[in-house]
Motif scaffolding. Structure first.
Motif, PDB file in Angstrom:
ATOM      1  N   GLN A   3       0.827  -1.198   0.000  1.00 40.21           N
ATOM      2  CA  GLN A   3       0.000   0.000   0.000  1.00 40.21           C
ATOM      3  C   GLN A   3       0.868   1.258   0.000  1.00 40.21           C
ATOM      4  O   GLN A   3       0.479   2.275  -0.604  1.00 40.21           O
ATOM      5  N   VAL A  29     -11.796   5.905   2.485  1.00 46.53           N
ATOM      6  CA  VAL A  29     -12.267   4.532   2.716  1.00 46.53           C
ATOM      7  C   VAL A  29     -13.416   4.533   3.716  1.00 46.53           C
ATOM      8  O   VAL A  29     -14.419   3.827   3.547  1.00 46.53           O
ATOM      9  N   ASN A  33     -17.068   3.195   2.981  1.00 47.72           N
ATOM     10  CA  ASN A  33     -17.652   2.156   3.826  1.00 47.72           C
ATOM     11  C   ASN A  33     -19.007   2.586   4.364  1.00 47.72           C
ATOM     12  O   ASN A  33     -19.949   1.793   4.421  1.00 47.72           O
ATOM     13  N   PRO A  77     -20.654  -6.422  -0.501  1.00 49.74           N
ATOM     14  CA  PRO A  77     -20.202  -5.294  -1.315  1.00 49.74           C
ATOM     15  C   PRO A  77     -19.676  -5.800  -2.645  1.00 49.74           C
ATOM     16  O   PRO A  77     -19.096  -6.874  -2.716  1.00 49.74           O
TER      17      PRO A  77
ATOM     18  N   ILE B  47      -6.225  -2.033  -0.805  1.00 50.97           N
ATOM     19  CA  ILE B  47      -6.432  -0.833  -0.009  1.00 50.97           C
ATOM     20  C   ILE B  47      -7.076  -1.248   1.302  1.00 50.97           C
ATOM     21  O   ILE B  47      -8.191  -1.799   1.322  1.00 50.97           O
ATOM     22  N   THR B  48      -6.344  -1.025   2.376  1.00 55.20           N
ATOM     23  CA  THR B  48      -6.808  -1.478   3.683  1.00 55.20           C
ATOM     24  C   THR B  48      -8.168  -0.870   4.004  1.00 55.20           C
ATOM     25  O   THR B  48      -8.374   0.336   3.856  1.00 55.20           O
ATOM     26  N   GLY B  49      -9.072  -1.697   4.437  1.00 57.50           N
ATOM     27  CA  GLY B  49     -10.398  -1.220   4.806  1.00 57.50           C
ATOM     28  C   GLY B  49     -11.371  -1.224   3.646  1.00 57.50           C
ATOM     29  O   GLY B  49     -12.571  -1.101   3.836  1.00 57.50           O
ATOM     30  N   LEU B  50     -10.842  -1.368   2.420  1.00 53.32           N
ATOM     31  CA  LEU B  50     -11.741  -1.383   1.265  1.00 53.32           C
ATOM     32  C   LEU B  50     -11.719  -2.774   0.606  1.00 53.32           C
ATOM     33  O   LEU B  50     -12.726  -3.482   0.633  1.00 53.32           O
ATOM     34  N   PRO B  84     -13.663  -7.599  -1.474  1.00 55.67           N
ATOM     35  CA  PRO B  84     -13.819  -6.661  -0.350  1.00 55.67           C
ATOM     36  C   PRO B  84     -13.108  -7.146   0.906  1.00 55.67           C
ATOM     37  O   PRO B  84     -13.042  -8.351   1.163  1.00 55.67           O
ATOM     38  N   SER B  87     -13.577  -6.280   6.858  1.00 56.59           N
ATOM     39  CA  SER B  87     -14.215  -5.209   7.639  1.00 56.59           C
ATOM     40  C   SER B  87     -15.357  -4.573   6.848  1.00 56.59           C
ATOM     41  O   SER B  87     -16.426  -4.280   7.398  1.00 56.59           O
ATOM     42  N   LEU B  88     -15.132  -4.373   5.542  1.00 59.92           N
ATOM     43  CA  LEU B  88     -16.190  -3.818   4.695  1.00 59.92           C
ATOM     44  C   LEU B  88     -17.358  -4.787   4.586  1.00 59.92           C
ATOM     45  O   LEU B  88     -18.526  -4.407   4.661  1.00 59.92           O
TER      46      LEU B  88
END
Lengths: 96, 385
Positions: A3, A29, A33, A77, B47-50, B84, B87-88
């Motif tokens: 990242q 993000v 979310n 999602p 992408i962390t969290g996504l 995903p 967390s998402l």
């Protein structure tokens, strides 16, 4: 890829500093979310759309024990590429 | 819920968090542009969290055009996959988070399995039978012992299913539910007897010429045969025709009754009474002996030489008016034909002058007798191969 590599590229592209980029990424993000958690969808023009899909309940059988389960419905999602991205994917022949 | 937002929603959120609008716009644009760029470089962008964006290769595969049914090949292509982050996923699935898989009552499933196993078992049993016949057929085969006069060959193949039902009668009587079946059979038998009584008076004139050639044989037999088995056979003959169409097929059934009855009368001449086990074979022997005697003694009308591709059936069609009478041709030439399926070209064939009472394409009784003979020879020569 890491990242950090990605974020430094974004940072260069947008002309920001590292701290700003990290914070903005986190907030972006978070916002995304939040939108998805509400069951809403977000369309990024030229890229694609993030949305929520519902998977209906279904019957499932454990093939080993023969037990049957009712799998409850769930929300997942999903990302759907937009028209221009789709075109590019179609033309893509693999990297190298 | 279910609102559709656009990119400005994200920049607005960033602006709200204290960033300058221009910077926020630049950042968001750069963010997605870089995802796209790296993805097309063959990287997976996490992408962390996504979640993770990645281009995955879908191998070429064959498919079918649903409209035309043509086979088409779907070329290798790529697909942008988005995986995903957990967390998402959790955040999105929050409304249904408390739901858990419910284990259902396994009973219906179990019983289903058992029943399918049973079916498979019985299937295997059926397949295990050496002659490959169905279980029902073999059951029917074991049954006839109880019947004093049962000539299997007297029945054509298409009538067999009903015939089997009739044969199973003694077994089913032992069953619990056999009583109802026995009752049905009793009613049918009673009807058969009535029909037999009727036809024996009405169709006497019809059946007379058929019996004429061997009056002596017939007399002997009539005295010997006990009345009981004849009734049984008469009943079975009528039962052979489907009960549903009984009224329509009465004439046929009655003529059959005559036919079977006459056969019954012939049986004891060689068989000597009713030997339960030996009946089928003696029946065959009788049929053949009877026919052989006739055809061999018939006056020879013509003699022809077999050419290439000629068959007894075709000759029979030409001279006797029906293919089925080939059996008499064979019987008249037994000394020259060892196997009617393999005859040598150039064989001289006697064509006997057949009496109209035996060979008559318009008489159902004579046709059926020839068909019985045909069955017998077919079996005989099929076994030889």
């Amino acid at each position: 890829m890491k990242q950090s590599v990605f974020l430094s590229a974004v940072q260069q592209e947008a002309g920001l500093n590292a701290a700003q980029t990290r914070e903005m990424t986190r907030q972006l993000v978070e916002a995304l979310n939040g939108i998805l958690a509400d069951g809403d969808s977000l369309t990024v023009h030229g890229f694609g759309s993030f949305e929520v899909k519902k998977k209906e309940e279904r019957l499932s059988v454990n093939p080993q024990s023969g037990k049957r389960f009712m799998i409850p419905p769930k929300l997942v999602p999903a990302f759907r590429p937009g028209a221009s991205l789709k075109e590019r994917i179609k033309a893509y022949q693999g990297h190298e | 819920m279910n609102s559709r937002f656009v990119l400005s929603e994200l920049t607005d959120a960033l602006v709200k968090a204290g960033h300058r609008r221009r910077e926020a716009e630049d950042f968001v644009r750069a963010f997605f542009a870089k995802i796209e760029e790296y993805v097309f470089l063959g990287e997976s962008v996490k992408i962390t969290g996504l979640g993770t964006f990645k281009l995955t290769r879908i191998a070429a595969r064959e498919s079918v055009n649903v409209n035309t049914g043509d086979r088409i090949e779907i070329a290798e292509h790529y697909k942008l996959s988005f995986l995903p982050d957990s967390s998402l996923k959790e955040a999105v699935n929050a409304p249904y988070a408390q739901l858990e898989p419910i284990a259902l009552d396994p009973d219906p499933d179990r019983s289903e399995e058992v029943s399918s196993k049973d079916v498979r078992q019985s299937l295997r049993e059926t397949q295990a039978r050496p002659d490959g016949r169905s279980a029902a057929a073999s059951v029917a085969e074991s049954a006839p012992k109880d019947f004093p006069v049962k000539n299997r060959d007297a029945v054509k193949k298409k009538e067999e299913p009903v015939f089997q039902v009739e044969e199973q009668k003694p077994e089913e009587k032992n069953d619990k539910k056999g009583t109802t079946i026995a009752w049905i059979i009793f009613v049918l038998l009673a009807m058969a007897l009535i029909v037999y009584a009727l036809c024996s008076t009405v169709f006497r004139s019809d059946s007379q010429p058929v019996r004429r050639p061997r009056p002596v044989v017939r007399h002997e037999v009539v005295t010997e045969v006990p009345s009981n088995p004849r009734n049984e056979v008469a009943g079975s003959a009528v039962l052979q025709t489907p009960p549903v169409a009984e009224s329509a097929s009465k004439p046929e059934a009655t003529s059959k009754t005559d036919e079977v009855a006459s056969k019954t009368e012939v049986t004891p001449t060689t068989g000597g009474g009713s030997k339960p086990d030996a009946v089928p074979t003696t029946g065959r022997a009788d049929v053949s002996a009877e026919g052989m005697m006739d055809a061999a003694q018939w006056e020879v009308m013509k003699e022809i030489t077999l050419g290439r591709g000629e068959r007894l059936t075709l000759i029979a069609q030409e001279y006797y008016g029906d293919r089925v009478f080939w059996v008499y041709l064979y019987e008249a030439n037994r000394d020259r034909i060892s196997n009617p399926n393999k005859m040598a070209v150039g064989t001289r064939i006697r064509i006997p002058k057949a009496p109209a009472s035996v060979v008559n394409p318009r008489d159902s009784a004579s046709l059926r007798r020839a068909a019985d003979l045909e069955d017998y020879y077919k079996k005989k020569f099929a076994a030889k191969k």
